[in-house]
Enzyme design. Sequence first.
Site, PDB file in Angstrom:
ATOM      1  N   CYS A  73       0.814  -1.223   0.000  1.00  0.00           N
ATOM      2  CA  CYS A  73       0.000   0.000   0.000  1.00  0.00           C
ATOM      3  C   CYS A  73       0.846   1.270   0.000  1.00  0.00           C
ATOM      4  CB  CYS A  73      -0.984  -0.011   1.165  1.00  0.00           C
ATOM      5  SG  CYS A  73      -0.226  -0.008   2.815  1.00  0.00           S
ATOM      6  N   HIS A 125      -2.230   0.532   7.010  1.00  0.00           N
ATOM      7  CA  HIS A 125      -2.691   0.550   5.623  1.00  0.00           C
ATOM      8  C   HIS A 125      -2.990   1.976   5.196  1.00  0.00           C
ATOM      9  CE1 HIS A 125      -4.373  -0.984   1.930  1.00  0.00           C
ATOM     10  NE2 HIS A 125      -5.505  -0.326   2.138  1.00  0.00           N
ATOM     11  N   ASN A 137      -6.252   1.453  -3.661  1.00  0.00           N
ATOM     12  CA  ASN A 137      -5.320   0.877  -2.694  1.00  0.00           C
ATOM     13  C   ASN A 137      -4.908  -0.507  -3.154  1.00  0.00           C
ATOM     14  OD1 ASN A 137      -7.020  -1.032  -0.283  1.00  0.00           O
ATOM     15  ND2 ASN A 137      -8.074  -0.142  -2.018  1.00  0.00           N
TER      16      ASN A 137
END
Length: 165
Positions: A73, A125, A137
């Site tokens: 990510c 994240h 993402n």
Amino acid sequence: MKLHHVWGKRLAIMAIGATIAISGGVISNPQPTQAATVSASTKADHIISLGKKYMGTPYKFGSKVGQTRTFDCSTLTKYIYGKYGINLPRTAAQQSKVGSHVSKNNWKKGDLLFFSVPGRPGVGHVGVYLGNNKMLNTYGAGGVKITTINSYWNSHYITARRVIK
């Protein structure tokens, strides 16, 4: 014949110069807030467009920065923002400390959204807000993708940061 061509070019250059001189005051005097908004929005569009070109690129935790065969990510966000002059730190946790805080009801496209993930304390994240309750993402199966910010992501939301000026 050659002399005619040279004078034609000179005349064209003078006409362009006169047009710029006459309209320069109007063109160069936009409202500061409008100019900044358009610029930030345009930059967000470019960053998002670049990110979408990597849709389906496999997710791999710990992917090397700078290559585009796989992303995690934060290497995705670091890469796509970096291409537009925004240098982000390596990890999602580090990225969550740059830029300015944005409250949930003020998200704009291009804002970075941060979440917790199972097995990692704190921020684990990051995604790019696209608008309409969606983010770009990469995490797990499917690689880089557009995800709806549903009940799972809402329940793991930590913060958002604006890094596009």
